[in-house]
Design an enzyme around this catalytic site. Structure first.
Site, PDB file in Angstrom:
ATOM      1  N   LYS A 150     -48.800  13.322 -21.156  1.00  0.00           N
ATOM      2  CA  LYS A 150     -47.667  14.219 -21.278  1.00  0.00           C
ATOM      3  C   LYS A 150     -47.937  15.342 -22.273  1.00  0.00           C
ATOM      4  O   LYS A 150     -47.429  16.454 -22.127  1.00  0.00           O
ATOM      5  CB  LYS A 150     -46.422  13.428 -21.662  1.00  0.00           C
ATOM      6  CG  LYS A 150     -45.906  12.547 -20.522  1.00  0.00           C
ATOM      7  CD  LYS A 150     -44.683  11.768 -20.916  1.00  0.00           C
ATOM      8  CE  LYS A 150     -44.052  11.090 -19.709  1.00  0.00           C
ATOM      9  NZ  LYS A 150     -44.967  10.232 -18.976  1.00  0.00           N
ATOM     10  N   GLU A 234     -39.523  14.989 -28.396  1.00  0.00           N
ATOM     11  CA  GLU A 234     -38.992  16.210 -27.798  1.00  0.00           C
ATOM     12  C   GLU A 234     -37.506  16.369 -28.112  1.00  0.00           C
ATOM     13  O   GLU A 234     -36.816  15.393 -28.405  1.00  0.00           O
ATOM     14  CB  GLU A 234     -39.150  16.177 -26.274  1.00  0.00           C
ATOM     15  CG  GLU A 234     -40.574  16.269 -25.793  1.00  0.00           C
ATOM     16  CD  GLU A 234     -40.658  16.276 -24.280  1.00  0.00           C
ATOM     17  OE1 GLU A 234     -41.696  16.722 -23.766  1.00  0.00           O
ATOM     18  OE2 GLU A 234     -39.707  15.837 -23.606  1.00  0.00           O
ATOM     19  N   ARG A 327     -48.454  11.602  -7.318  1.00  0.00           N
ATOM     20  CA  ARG A 327     -48.401  10.590  -6.254  1.00  0.00           C
ATOM     21  C   ARG A 327     -47.202  10.877  -5.372  1.00  0.00           C
ATOM     22  O   ARG A 327     -46.430  11.799  -5.613  1.00  0.00           O
ATOM     23  CB  ARG A 327     -48.256   9.196  -6.867  1.00  0.00           C
ATOM     24  CG  ARG A 327     -47.052   9.094  -7.807  1.00  0.00           C
ATOM     25  CD  ARG A 327     -46.798   7.677  -8.267  1.00  0.00           C
ATOM     26  NE  ARG A 327     -45.868   7.595  -9.380  1.00  0.00           N
ATOM     27  CZ  ARG A 327     -44.550   7.661  -9.301  1.00  0.00           C
ATOM     28  NH1 ARG A 327     -43.980   7.858  -8.123  1.00  0.00           N
ATOM     29  NH2 ARG A 327     -43.796   7.557 -10.371  1.00  0.00           N
TER      30      ARG A 327
END
Length: 738
Positions: A150, A234, A327
């Site tokens: 990430k 975050e 995916r």
């Protein structure tokens, strides 16, 4: 067996029935290079509904499929779907990449489809597939690696001009340093594992006082789930929406966006309702999201199916890149419904080296013509206990009729076991209609026709969700469930007709003895000394609604993601139902102390369908009744609602039988492993204080004290495996409930 065996009622997928379309296009209107390697045989490295889903498309195009299963999955539907099935053994073996590659090579497979979850986003596995000469049906391992972190993915997105949410994504993992970064960002902050997914390894810290505890909990869960506890911090947007864009890219540099999905309705940071298009999204913002998603895919040299996920701020109208799932997504059927395309077929085409079947303009035209789609995930879980997973045998399973606009992707049929080893999703129900309001109406009707008995499911909760006024209005956000908790979790009383039907059904079946009808429904009333007479004149049976915690847990279970506390509720008061037979198949029924009386009820029992049809004075009522094995539970489906009831012995019978209550024990709410015990014998504890931390299906749950008291005994220690209803700790006798 030469064809794929699918669960009953699984709707045909959009592109099936027209297999020649893509082939004609690839040879004429687009100059497609020769496939790098035709996929004649594919190993499906997954389980459940996604394994069946992939097998369906593959077999439709003449591709031989090999399936994998573990010991708990030996008789699962996906294991039985192909004559080429290999046992991996241990329950964790779906993660054994080396063994899976070896199986693929030994079985002559030329490609591996990883599905979702497990190894689908494992860059090392994708690389090893390529090195072994196998086609990995997914993006290049370099793209998986780039987007799997990430922190690194946000650096790439920033360079590509994709907006990212403010936060710290660096390598310094010192807790004190992360706490200082959180202070700079401003509370609340989101703590998230860099290799996380599915809501695992994720916590919200609302203040500095809870930062350390939430960080420690997130790290523990991340280590258990991903083997990596590196975290990022975050800014937490207080009224966010979760909007994601389905992208597809080929080996020729083409990239398209197949619309967006709003996945804001979540519990434990995991989705349960998804829809496309996203409601109340301005067209200019919608197109901007698509363009940013394509830029994200191109920035990493992407190939195949991927999903770029954004956080949309309802307050400001801004959106920020969150992550990219490299995916096929669980919710891909929503996109298939609104585009009319088979995304698994697209994956196979791209993996073979062909160009994308459609241009961006053609996709947008198809989306504009197909209306709205919504998917509801049906889980074995208990919404009233913070959605903790459940497991067990599916004693009864009846699905709504499927069609071109109602689709069910399922991995189970009646009689199958929902294992505690894996994700508890039973099925996905997907509907499509010309408008959002029409789609919601269709979803509600389909949910009312869906019957599952055995494990507790979220179907009743989903019914409430899709009729919740704010959701119907499209006012969605990721905190919707907690914001509307009072509305969504208020329990509606059991109507007297449901008690009457359950009691009547139990007594009718019992009166028929041990014939076929009794075998279909099970014995009734044996706890209270009932025999099996050939008929009866007047009988009484006590029934009570099963408490939200199943009537077993007297402790409190709180999911650590939400930080809420749900205390095990007291068992509901029993209602005595008296049934008097007045003639063949004719009865007088009284519920409670005369609160409801019905004279001359004519009843017909259909053993094959487990269906009781009764002609009351005021209405004809049809009820499906399912007995919980040899236990005292009975599940009733009536007028689109499910009622979980139990046969309640009178107080005198309990005393005579020596029935004991565990009122001073805190019980495991589900099959689990004890991760940590936070109290010792003799400790004085306060209400809501953490007692034990357990893990089930990779989900960490904190068990909290239901009241003030003193710990008498710690029954289970860290590392112990417990069944549902097992005592974890016991209180001193003087402990009192509030």
């Amino acid at each position: 067996m030469s064809s794929v065996r699918l669960p009953r009622g699984l709707a045909r997928l959009p592109a099936h029935g027209r297999p020649a379309r893509h082939g004609i296009r690839s040879q004429s209107s687009q100059a497609v290079a020769s496939p790098t390697k035709p996929l004649s045989s594919v190993l499906i490295a997954n389980r459940g509904e996604i394994a069946l889903r992939v097998a369906r498309t593959a077999s439709a195009y003449g591709i031989r499929t090999t399936t994998l299963y573990t010991d708990p999955d030996a008789r699962s539907q996906h294991a039985l779907s192909s004559p080429f099935a290999v046992n991996l053994g241990d329950p964790t073996a779906y993660l054994d990449g080396e063994k899976i590659i070896q199986v693929a090579r030994l079985r002559g497979c030329v490609g591996i489809h990883p599905g979702y979850g497990f190894l689908s986003e494992n860059a090392d596995f994708a690389r090893k597939c390529t090195e072994a000469g196998l086609t990995f049906i997914g993006p290049p391992w370099t793209a998986i690696e780039a987007m799997g972190s990430k922190s690194r993915s946000k650096e790439i997105m920033t360079a590509a001009g994709v907006p990212c949410i403010p936060g710290y994504h660096g390598s310094n993992q010192d807790p004190a340093f992360l706490e200082r970064e959180a202070k700079k960002i401003g509370y609340p902050v989101l703590l998230k594992a860099v290799k996380g997914g599915g809501g695992k390894g994720m916590r919200i810290a609302h203040s500095v006082d809870e930062f350390a505890a939430q960080l420690a909990s997130a790290k523990t869960e991340a280590r258990n789930s991903f083997g990596d506890d590196t975290m990022l911090v975050e800014r937490y947007i207080t009224t966010p929406r979760h909007i994601e864009v389905q992208v597809f890219a080929d080996k020729h540099g083409n990239c398209v966006a197949l619309g967006e999905r709003d996945c804001s309705i979540q519990r434990r940071h995991q989705k349960i309702l998804e829809e496309s298009p996203a409601p109340h999204l301005p067209d200019e913002v919608r197109k901007d999201l698509w363009e940013k998603a394509k830029a994200a895919a191109l920035a990493v040299g992407y190939e195949g199916a991927g999903t770029v996920e954004f956080i949309f701020d309802n307050d400001t109208g801004e959106f920020f890149f969150m992550e990219m799932n490299t995916r096929l997504q669980v919710e891909h059927p929503v996109t298939e419904m609104v585009t009319g395309e088979d995304l698994v077929r697209w994956q196979l085409l791209v993996a073979e080296g062909q160009k994308l079947p459609l241009t961006q303009e053609e996709i947008e035209k198809q989306i504009s013509e197909r209306g709205w789609a919504i998917e509801a995930r049906i889980y074995a879980e208990n919404p009233d206990m913070n959605f903790i997973p459940d497991s067990g045998t599916l004693l009864h399973l009846r699905t709504p009729p499927t069609s071109g606009t109602v689709r069910i992707d399922a991995g189970f049929v009646a009689g199958d076991e929902v294992s505690s080893h894996y994700d508890p999703m039973i099925a996905k129900l997907i509907v499509r209609a010309p408008s959002r309001s029409a789609a919601l109406q269709k979803l509600r009707a389909a949910l009312e026709a869906y019957e599952v008995a055995g494990p507790v499911t979220n179907i009743e909760f989903l019914k409430k969700l899709c009729t919740s006024p704010a959701f119907v209005a499209g006012d969605v956000e990721t905190g919707y469930i907690s914001k509307h908790a009072t509305e969504l979790f208020t329990r509606e009383p059991v109507p007297p007709e449901a008690f009457a039907q359950a009691a009547l059904g139990l007594l009718i079946v019992e009166s028929r003895g041990k014939g076929a009808a009794a075998n279909a429904f099970g014995p009734a009333g044996s706890q209270m000394g009932f025999g099996a007479p050939t008929g009866f004149r007047s009988r009484a049976i006590s029934l009570a609604e099963v408490a939200p915690d199943g009537g077993a847990a007297s402790g409190a279970a709180s999911g650590s993601h939400a930080g809420s506390t749900i205390t095990g509720s007291a068992a509901a008061e029993a209602a005595e139902v008296r049934v008097t037979q007045t003639g063949p198949n004719k009865f007088d029924i009284t519920v409670g102390n005369g609160e409801a009386s019905y004279a001359g009820v004519v009843a017909e029992w259909d053993a094959a369908r487990r269906r009781l049809t009764s002609y009351f004075p005021h209405a004809r009522i049809e009820t499906t009744l399912v007995r919980d094995g040899d236990g005292d539970g009975v599940t009733a489906f009536q007028h689109g609602r499910q009622f979980r009831l139990r046969v309640a012995a009178p107080r005198w019978a309990k005393e005579a039988l020596g029935a004991a209550e565990l009122k001073n024990s805190v019980l495991a709410p589900m099959p689990c492993k004890v991760l940590r015990v936070d109290v010792r014998e003799g400790d004085a504890v306060r209400k809501d204080q953490p007692l034990v931390v357990i893990e089930s299906m990779k989900m960490e749950t904190v068990i909290r004290s239901p009241h003030d008291g003193v710990i008498k005994k710690v029954v289970h220690r860290a590392g112990d495996i417990c069944k549902a209803g097992t005592a974890l700790v016991e209180f001193e006798e003087e402990a009192s409930s509030p």
